[in-house]
Motif scaffolding. Sequence first.
Motif, PDB file in Angstrom:
ATOM      1  N   VAL A  38      22.289  17.626  41.044  1.00  0.00           N
ATOM      2  CA  VAL A  38      23.157  18.874  40.716  1.00  0.00           C
ATOM      3  C   VAL A  38      24.097  18.799  41.457  1.00  0.00           C
ATOM      4  CG1 VAL A  38      21.610  20.222  41.960  1.00  0.00           C
ATOM      5  CG2 VAL A  38      22.954  21.251  40.390  1.00  0.00           C
ATOM      6  N   ALA A  39      24.834  20.083  41.547  1.00  0.00           N
ATOM      7  CA  ALA A  39      25.938  20.053  42.239  1.00  0.00           C
ATOM      8  C   ALA A  39      26.504  21.491  42.719  1.00  0.00           C
ATOM      9  CB  ALA A  39      27.186  19.522  41.289  1.00  0.00           C
ATOM     10  N   ASP A  40      27.069  21.695  43.675  1.00  0.00           N
ATOM     11  CA  ASP A  40      27.567  22.767  44.257  1.00  0.00           C
ATOM     12  C   ASP A  40      28.949  22.815  44.791  1.00  0.00           C
ATOM     13  OD1 ASP A  40      24.949  24.468  44.084  1.00  0.00           O
ATOM     14  OD2 ASP A  40      24.331  23.057  45.420  1.00  0.00           O
ATOM     15  N   ILE A  41      29.655  23.696  44.652  1.00  0.00           N
ATOM     16  CA  ILE A  41      31.082  23.772  45.293  1.00  0.00           C
ATOM     17  C   ILE A  41      31.253  23.500  46.455  1.00  0.00           C
ATOM     18  CG2 ILE A  41      33.124  25.162  45.463  1.00  0.00           C
ATOM     19  CD1 ILE A  41      32.378  26.486  42.826  1.00  0.00           C
ATOM     20  N   ASP A  42      32.052  22.588  46.781  1.00  0.00           N
ATOM     21  CA  ASP A  42      32.544  22.063  48.150  1.00  0.00           C
ATOM     22  C   ASP A  42      33.443  23.077  48.912  1.00  0.00           C
ATOM     23  OD1 ASP A  42      34.169  18.959  49.148  1.00  0.00           O
ATOM     24  OD2 ASP A  42      33.443  20.804  50.282  1.00  0.00           O
ATOM     25  N   PRO A  43      33.153  23.565  49.762  1.00  0.00           N
ATOM     26  CA  PRO A  43      33.992  24.798  50.577  1.00  0.00           C
ATOM     27  C   PRO A  43      35.333  24.126  50.883  1.00  0.00           C
ATOM     28  CG  PRO A  43      31.752  24.497  51.488  1.00  0.00           C
ATOM     29  CD  PRO A  43      31.724  23.449  50.562  1.00  0.00           C
ATOM     30  N   GLU A  44      35.397  22.679  51.217  1.00  0.00           N
ATOM     31  CA  GLU A  44      36.539  22.262  51.654  1.00  0.00           C
ATOM     32  C   GLU A  44      37.623  22.247  50.492  1.00  0.00           C
ATOM     33  OE1 GLU A  44      34.976  19.041  55.219  1.00  0.00           O
ATOM     34  OE2 GLU A  44      36.082  18.363  53.447  1.00  0.00           O
ATOM     35  N   GLN A  45      36.980  22.181  49.175  1.00  0.00           N
ATOM     36  CA  GLN A  45      38.040  22.262  48.036  1.00  0.00           C
ATOM     37  C   GLN A  45      38.351  23.656  47.379  1.00  0.00           C
ATOM     38  OE1 GLN A  45      36.781  19.357  45.115  1.00  0.00           O
ATOM     39  NE2 GLN A  45      36.039  17.970  46.707  1.00  0.00           N
ATOM     40  N   VAL A  46      37.582  24.607  48.067  1.00  0.00           N
ATOM     41  CA  VAL A  46      37.980  26.082  47.620  1.00  0.00           C
ATOM     42  C   VAL A  46      38.196  27.176  48.470  1.00  0.00           C
ATOM     43  CG1 VAL A  46      36.651  25.643  45.535  1.00  0.00           C
ATOM     44  CG2 VAL A  46      35.529  26.587  47.511  1.00  0.00           C
ATOM     45  N   ALA A 142      36.808   4.232  51.745  1.00  0.00           N
ATOM     46  CA  ALA A 142      37.695   5.232  51.135  1.00  0.00           C
ATOM     47  C   ALA A 142      37.261   5.901  49.538  1.00  0.00           C
ATOM     48  CB  ALA A 142      39.180   5.120  51.264  1.00  0.00           C
ATOM     49  N   THR A 143      36.847   4.686  48.889  1.00  0.00           N
ATOM     50  CA  THR A 143      36.537   4.516  47.424  1.00  0.00           C
ATOM     51  C   THR A 143      35.181   5.491  47.534  1.00  0.00           C
ATOM     52  OG1 THR A 143      37.920   3.175  46.576  1.00  0.00           O
ATOM     53  CG2 THR A 143      36.179   3.887  45.042  1.00  0.00           C
ATOM     54  N   TRP A 144      34.126   4.904  48.243  1.00  0.00           N
ATOM     55  CA  TRP A 144      32.645   5.236  48.241  1.00  0.00           C
ATOM     56  C   TRP A 144      32.690   6.746  48.953  1.00  0.00           C
ATOM     57  CZ3 TRP A 144      29.622   0.553  50.478  1.00  0.00           C
ATOM     58  CH2 TRP A 144      29.752  -0.609  49.579  1.00  0.00           C
ATOM     59  N   TYR A 145      33.819   7.049  49.736  1.00  0.00           N
ATOM     60  CA  TYR A 145      33.624   8.284  50.444  1.00  0.00           C
ATOM     61  C   TYR A 145      33.596   9.454  49.397  1.00  0.00           C
ATOM     62  CZ  TYR A 145      35.258  11.969  53.783  1.00  0.00           C
ATOM     63  OH  TYR A 145      35.259  12.810  54.524  1.00  0.00           O
ATOM     64  N   THR A 146      34.506   9.413  48.220  1.00  0.00           N
ATOM     65  CA  THR A 146      34.701  10.456  47.557  1.00  0.00           C
ATOM     66  C   THR A 146      33.972  10.281  46.178  1.00  0.00           C
ATOM     67  OG1 THR A 146      36.835   9.416  46.779  1.00  0.00           O
ATOM     68  CG2 THR A 146      36.985  10.937  48.603  1.00  0.00           C
ATOM     69  N   MET A 147      33.003   9.380  46.310  1.00  0.00           N
ATOM     70  CA  MET A 147      32.368   9.147  45.069  1.00  0.00           C
ATOM     71  C   MET A 147      31.685  10.384  44.581  1.00  0.00           C
ATOM     72  SD  MET A 147      28.576   7.505  46.520  1.00  0.00           S
ATOM     73  CE  MET A 147      27.699   8.212  47.692  1.00  0.00           C
ATOM     74  N   GLY A 148      31.781  10.271  42.980  1.00  0.00           N
ATOM     75  CA  GLY A 148      31.089  11.385  42.258  1.00  0.00           C
ATOM     76  C   GLY A 148      29.817  10.979  41.696  1.00  0.00           C
ATOM     77  N   LEU A 149      29.095  11.929  41.189  1.00  0.00           N
ATOM     78  CA  LEU A 149      27.683  11.668  40.651  1.00  0.00           C
ATOM     79  C   LEU A 149      27.883  10.947  39.333  1.00  0.00           C
ATOM     80  CD1 LEU A 149      24.978  12.564  39.882  1.00  0.00           C
ATOM     81  CD2 LEU A 149      25.875  14.584  38.770  1.00  0.00           C
ATOM     82  N   GLY A 150      27.109   9.857  39.230  1.00  0.00           N
ATOM     83  CA  GLY A 150      27.158   8.774  38.206  1.00  0.00           C
ATOM     84  C   GLY A 150      28.447   7.885  38.023  1.00  0.00           C
ATOM     85  N   ARG A 155      27.397   3.883  42.169  1.00  0.00           N
ATOM     86  CA  ARG A 155      26.466   2.752  41.879  1.00  0.00           C
ATOM     87  C   ARG A 155      26.904   1.575  42.965  1.00  0.00           C
ATOM     88  NH1 ARG A 155      28.071   4.269  36.792  1.00  0.00           N
ATOM     89  NH2 ARG A 155      29.793   2.852  36.777  1.00  0.00           N
ATOM     90  N   GLN A 156      28.142   1.479  43.073  1.00  0.00           N
ATOM     91  CA  GLN A 156      28.280   0.332  44.308  1.00  0.00           C
ATOM     92  C   GLN A 156      27.776   0.498  45.553  1.00  0.00           C
ATOM     93  OE1 GLN A 156      32.653   0.158  43.874  1.00  0.00           O
ATOM     94  NE2 GLN A 156      32.606  -0.520  41.878  1.00  0.00           N
ATOM     95  N   ALA A 157      28.006   1.903  46.185  1.00  0.00           N
ATOM     96  CA  ALA A 157      27.565   2.125  47.344  1.00  0.00           C
ATOM     97  C   ALA A 157      25.871   1.917  47.508  1.00  0.00           C
ATOM     98  CB  ALA A 157      27.898   3.548  47.804  1.00  0.00           C
ATOM     99  N   LYS A 158      25.235   2.628  46.553  1.00  0.00           N
ATOM    100  CA  LYS A 158      23.906   2.496  46.593  1.00  0.00           C
ATOM    101  C   LYS A 158      23.152   0.964  46.720  1.00  0.00           C
ATOM    102  CE  LYS A 158      22.830   7.232  44.980  1.00  0.00           C
ATOM    103  NZ  LYS A 158      22.192   8.081  44.024  1.00  0.00           N
ATOM    104  N   ARG A 159      23.914   0.231  45.733  1.00  0.00           N
ATOM    105  CA  ARG A 159      23.416  -1.295  45.317  1.00  0.00           C
ATOM    106  C   ARG A 159      23.661  -2.118  46.723  1.00  0.00           C
ATOM    107  NH1 ARG A 159      26.021  -1.887  39.433  1.00  0.00           N
ATOM    108  NH2 ARG A 159      24.311  -0.750  38.418  1.00  0.00           N
ATOM    109  N   LEU A 180      31.119  18.872  44.645  1.00  0.00           N
ATOM    110  CA  LEU A 180      29.873  18.748  44.730  1.00  0.00           C
ATOM    111  C   LEU A 180      29.199  18.821  46.241  1.00  0.00           C
ATOM    112  CD1 LEU A 180      28.918  15.878  42.316  1.00  0.00           C
ATOM    113  CD2 LEU A 180      29.288  18.247  41.912  1.00  0.00           C
ATOM    114  N   LEU A 181      28.016  19.669  46.464  1.00  0.00           N
ATOM    115  CA  LEU A 181      27.498  19.425  47.550  1.00  0.00           C
ATOM    116  C   LEU A 181      26.371  18.544  47.935  1.00  0.00           C
ATOM    117  CD1 LEU A 181      26.824  23.324  48.539  1.00  0.00           C
ATOM    118  CD2 LEU A 181      28.249  21.702  49.624  1.00  0.00           C
ATOM    119  N   GLY A 182      25.791  17.895  46.730  1.00  0.00           N
ATOM    120  CA  GLY A 182      24.925  16.888  46.671  1.00  0.00           C
ATOM    121  C   GLY A 182      24.011  16.767  45.464  1.00  0.00           C
ATOM    122  N   TRP A 183      23.503  15.586  45.504  1.00  0.00           N
ATOM    123  CA  TRP A 183      22.377  15.378  44.462  1.00  0.00           C
ATOM    124  C   TRP A 183      21.349  14.467  44.897  1.00  0.00           C
ATOM    125  CZ3 TRP A 183      27.765  13.757  44.323  1.00  0.00           C
ATOM    126  CH2 TRP A 183      27.737  12.224  44.135  1.00  0.00           C
ATOM    127  N   ALA A 184      20.291  14.428  43.918  1.00  0.00           N
ATOM    128  CA  ALA A 184      19.226  13.719  44.232  1.00  0.00           C
ATOM    129  C   ALA A 184      18.679  12.964  42.995  1.00  0.00           C
ATOM    130  CB  ALA A 184      18.100  14.555  44.752  1.00  0.00           C
TER     131      ALA A 184
END
Length: 304
Positions: A38-46, A142-150, A155-159, A180-184
Amino acid sequence: MRARTCAEVLALVLIATLSAAACNGDPSTPVEEDAPAVADIDPEQVEAAPAPLRRSCATIEPSEVEREAVDHFVRSRVAVGFTAETAVEIPVHVHVINKGAGISNGDVPQSMIDEQIRVLNEAYATTRFSFVLASVDRTTNATWYTMGLGSAAERQAKRALRVGGPDHLNLYTANPGGGLLGWATFPSNYSANPSDDGVVLLNSSLPGGNAAPYNEGDTGTHEVGHWLGLYHTFQGGCTKTGDGVDDTSAERSAAYGCPMNRDSCRGGGLDPVQNFMDYTDDACMDAFTSGQAARMSAFWDSYR
């Protein structure tokens, strides 16, 4: 604090639908199930937004048929005595993804990682689970650093980084896109896509980070709850099935802040706003129920 998702069933189900109505604030719509997060609003972005910071969702929701298939499978295993209540120590592999040196670039210090492990052990002290830090690695990308859900970046980072089997917790810290604050992932996801298994956390949600009021480590607590098989307390709204746990009061929608006397479902008792699987502030959350502990135990023995 928390975040969320879903997917898969037995050895045959997988895939769900986006809960657009839930994200738009429809209080009658169930919010999430067995899938990746799931996701939560990132304080740094709002920070500049006029409205006060609060969590928001981007949950992938399985169908009721998919959810029932998973839960039926777990119940059947419990019925034949498959579960064992022995203590479980979970090895944790922390993958720090950053865009350069220094905490401002996401290179969280060892002290914050150690404190996150402490917070997990404190939160899960009433369950059979404990956590031990098994490894820490650091990747500048830098690309993995801002990865989004899905995303392809996820996918690249986790693999590239994931280690261990289904009983090892891989925790990725980054600065996810999309607020997003995170997901699982959920336990039942593992067999279909082992490389995806794990938890992604906004780095500033770790203890001592700047994602207040979600910077005491309970985003990690919440997401690990999903990883162990729990839904949100507001799952299913005021419906009878709810979150699949008998001793969490029904809750029409997510709670924010710390509304101690909130009662959103008639006759259901006060909402479980202090439960780790709601959306309240980290400082408000402090408990899992015995029913949640039993559910996590059953899912562990069935899938992990």
